[in-house]
Design a protein around this motif. Sequence first.
Motif, mmCIF file in Angstrom:
data_model
loop_
_atom_site.group_PDB
_atom_site.id
_atom_site.type_symbol
_atom_site.label_atom_id
_atom_site.label_comp_id
_atom_site.label_asym_id
_atom_site.label_seq_id
_atom_site.Cartn_x
_atom_site.Cartn_y
_atom_site.Cartn_z
ATOM 1 N N GLU A 89 0.831 -1.205 0.000
ATOM 2 C CA GLU A 89 0.000 0.000 0.000
ATOM 3 C C GLU A 89 0.865 1.254 0.000
ATOM 4 O O GLU A 89 0.527 2.248 -0.635
ATOM 5 N N LYS A 90 1.976 1.200 0.702
ATOM 6 C CA LYS A 90 2.884 2.351 0.755
ATOM 7 C C LYS A 90 3.529 2.596 -0.604
ATOM 8 O O LYS A 90 3.718 3.739 -1.016
ATOM 9 N N GLU A 92 2.157 1.830 -3.454
ATOM 10 C CA GLU A 92 1.089 2.001 -4.447
ATOM 11 C C GLU A 92 1.252 1.027 -5.621
ATOM 12 O O GLU A 92 1.315 1.417 -6.782
ATOM 13 N N THR A 94 -0.761 -1.359 -6.912
ATOM 14 C CA THR A 94 -1.837 -1.551 -7.888
ATOM 15 C C THR A 94 -1.909 -0.410 -8.885
ATOM 16 O O THR A 94 -2.131 -0.639 -10.072
ATOM 17 N N SER A 95 -1.695 0.822 -8.441
ATOM 18 C CA SER A 95 -1.742 1.945 -9.380
ATOM 19 C C SER A 95 -0.560 1.913 -10.337
ATOM 20 O O SER A 95 -0.703 2.238 -11.520
ATOM 21 N N LYS A 96 0.606 1.493 -9.857
ATOM 22 C CA LYS A 96 1.771 1.368 -10.743
ATOM 23 C C LYS A 96 1.544 0.267 -11.765
ATOM 24 O O LYS A 96 1.901 0.411 -12.937
#
Length: 144
Positions: A89-90, A92, A94-96
Amino acid sequence: YNEYKSYLSTRMLYQRYIEVGRVCYIRLGDYAGKLCVIVDLVDQKHLLVDGPTTGVPRTVVRINQVSITDIKIDIPRGCKSKKVRVESEKAEVTSKFQNSGLFKKAEAKRSKAAMDDFGRFKARVAKVSRNRKIRSTVRKLKKS
């Protein structure tokens, strides 16, 4: 030629290594289409992976079932799922991954598989007309 030869000799062959903390995309198996993180290497053909943010439980998968991504998170070997969740989560993850070519290719494959009969027909007609235009352009260029 010598510049090209030196470029080849200094350039690394592989940039993505199978290592702890590397994010993978599961291509085959029960969790196909999901992201996971390598937690440990079992042997030469098997990985212990965990994907707490994507719904993949800690499990052993074969190397040929996953695709290695460029994304890597900093976790120790054999760490707990909570640590994997916090670090992913830190970073990120999934967005990457959604900006990567692997995600776009998988989405295209998924949408093509979900097409109905009329959708396949429209795609075929579009492909035929596109190829006709290309063929005619190439013939004109060959003549001149």
